[in-house]
Design a protein around this motif. Structure first.
Motif, PDB file in Angstrom:
ATOM      1  N   VAL A  55       9.382  -3.170   9.172  1.00  0.00           N
ATOM      2  CA  VAL A  55       8.470  -2.841   8.085  1.00  0.00           C
ATOM      3  C   VAL A  55       7.318  -3.842   8.141  1.00  0.00           C
ATOM      4  O   VAL A  55       7.545  -5.049   8.230  1.00  0.00           O
ATOM      5  CB  VAL A  55       9.172  -2.917   6.711  1.00  0.00           C
ATOM      6  CG1 VAL A  55       8.183  -2.694   5.586  1.00  0.00           C
ATOM      7  CG2 VAL A  55      10.297  -1.908   6.625  1.00  0.00           C
ATOM      8  N   ASP A  58       0.882  -3.665   4.794  1.00  0.00           N
ATOM      9  CA  ASP A  58      -0.529  -3.414   5.071  1.00  0.00           C
ATOM     10  C   ASP A  58      -1.205  -3.115   3.742  1.00  0.00           C
ATOM     11  O   ASP A  58      -1.279  -1.963   3.323  1.00  0.00           O
ATOM     12  CB  ASP A  58      -0.659  -2.247   6.055  1.00  0.00           C
ATOM     13  CG  ASP A  58      -2.097  -1.932   6.425  1.00  0.00           C
ATOM     14  OD1 ASP A  58      -3.000  -2.726   6.100  1.00  0.00           O
ATOM     15  OD2 ASP A  58      -2.322  -0.869   7.045  1.00  0.00           O
ATOM     16  N   THR A  61       0.520  -0.686   1.257  1.00  0.00           N
ATOM     17  CA  THR A  61       1.331   0.262   2.019  1.00  0.00           C
ATOM     18  C   THR A  61       2.366  -0.477   2.855  1.00  0.00           C
ATOM     19  O   THR A  61       2.067  -1.525   3.417  1.00  0.00           O
ATOM     20  CB  THR A  61       0.426   1.097   2.954  1.00  0.00           C
ATOM     21  OG1 THR A  61      -0.541   1.791   2.165  1.00  0.00           O
ATOM     22  CG2 THR A  61       1.223   2.091   3.774  1.00  0.00           C
ATOM     23  N   ARG A  63       4.333   0.043   6.198  1.00  0.00           N
ATOM     24  CA  ARG A  63       4.363   0.855   7.413  1.00  0.00           C
ATOM     25  C   ARG A  63       5.732   0.673   8.050  1.00  0.00           C
ATOM     26  O   ARG A  63       6.117  -0.444   8.384  1.00  0.00           O
ATOM     27  CB  ARG A  63       3.245   0.455   8.358  1.00  0.00           C
ATOM     28  CG  ARG A  63       1.890   0.644   7.716  1.00  0.00           C
ATOM     29  CD  ARG A  63       0.759   0.627   8.713  1.00  0.00           C
ATOM     30  NE  ARG A  63      -0.485   0.971   8.040  1.00  0.00           N
ATOM     31  CZ  ARG A  63      -0.870   2.188   7.732  1.00  0.00           C
ATOM     32  NH1 ARG A  63      -0.110   3.212   8.044  1.00  0.00           N
ATOM     33  NH2 ARG A  63      -2.006   2.411   7.118  1.00  0.00           N
ATOM     34  N   SER A  65       8.449   1.363  11.025  1.00  0.00           N
ATOM     35  CA  SER A  65       8.505   1.663  12.456  1.00  0.00           C
ATOM     36  C   SER A  65       9.947   1.749  12.936  1.00  0.00           C
ATOM     37  O   SER A  65      10.844   1.137  12.348  1.00  0.00           O
ATOM     38  CB  SER A  65       7.788   0.567  13.249  1.00  0.00           C
ATOM     39  OG  SER A  65       6.450   0.459  12.838  1.00  0.00           O
ATOM     40  N   GLU A  71       5.410   3.844  14.620  1.00  0.00           N
ATOM     41  CA  GLU A  71       5.390   4.118  13.185  1.00  0.00           C
ATOM     42  C   GLU A  71       5.986   5.495  12.901  1.00  0.00           C
ATOM     43  O   GLU A  71       5.596   6.495  13.512  1.00  0.00           O
ATOM     44  CB  GLU A  71       3.960   4.063  12.646  1.00  0.00           C
ATOM     45  CG  GLU A  71       3.910   4.192  11.138  1.00  0.00           C
ATOM     46  CD  GLU A  71       2.520   4.003  10.581  1.00  0.00           C
ATOM     47  OE1 GLU A  71       2.029   4.941   9.931  1.00  0.00           O
ATOM     48  OE2 GLU A  71       1.924   2.922  10.799  1.00  0.00           O
ATOM     49  N   THR A  74       5.261   5.928   6.089  1.00  0.00           N
ATOM     50  CA  THR A  74       4.730   4.907   5.199  1.00  0.00           C
ATOM     51  C   THR A  74       5.315   5.096   3.809  1.00  0.00           C
ATOM     52  O   THR A  74       5.732   6.199   3.437  1.00  0.00           O
ATOM     53  CB  THR A  74       3.199   4.968   5.107  1.00  0.00           C
ATOM     54  OG1 THR A  74       2.809   6.238   4.595  1.00  0.00           O
ATOM     55  CG2 THR A  74       2.537   4.712   6.458  1.00  0.00           C
ATOM     56  N   ARG A  77       3.634   0.349  -1.568  1.00  0.00           N
ATOM     57  CA  ARG A  77       4.164  -0.977  -1.891  1.00  0.00           C
ATOM     58  C   ARG A  77       4.169  -1.114  -3.406  1.00  0.00           C
ATOM     59  O   ARG A  77       3.150  -0.937  -4.075  1.00  0.00           O
ATOM     60  CB  ARG A  77       3.287  -2.052  -1.275  1.00  0.00           C
ATOM     61  CG  ARG A  77       3.797  -3.436  -1.580  1.00  0.00           C
ATOM     62  CD  ARG A  77       2.933  -4.477  -0.912  1.00  0.00           C
ATOM     63  NE  ARG A  77       3.424  -5.789  -1.236  1.00  0.00           N
ATOM     64  CZ  ARG A  77       2.720  -6.882  -1.115  1.00  0.00           C
ATOM     65  NH1 ARG A  77       1.486  -6.818  -0.652  1.00  0.00           N
ATOM     66  NH2 ARG A  77       3.227  -8.034  -1.419  1.00  0.00           N
TER      67      ARG A  77
END
Length: 82
Positions: A55, A58, A61, A63, A65, A71, A74, A77
């Protein structure tokens, strides 16, 4: 959703299944480890969160993976104060 506890544990829910495990990392990238997840078959549910391995924060957000760093989705947050 994913919730991260300061002591290195996380919990989550994809709307059908629950998951939990441990996390390591610092700054803006975290590795999800020892993940366990329930396997309830919910009709029409996308279970992409089961492939989460990393994780990255960003802005507002998260992201998410997979183990190869690709990725897969999403999440918003959320800052929750206790």
């Amino acid at each position: 959703m994913l919730w991260f506890a300061p002591e290195g544990r996380f919990n989550g829910n994809d709307g059908c299944n629950s998951l939990s495990g441990t996390w390591t990392g610092s700054g803006k990238k975290f590795e999800l480890q020892e993940m366990t997840m329930t396997l309830i078959g919910c009709l029409g549910m996308d279970t992409w969160l089961s492939g989460a391995a990393f994780v990255t924060v960003d802005g507002e957000t998260l992201r998410v993976s997979d183990k190869n760093g690709v990725e897969i989705g999403t999440l918003p947050r959320l800052n929750v104060a206790h």
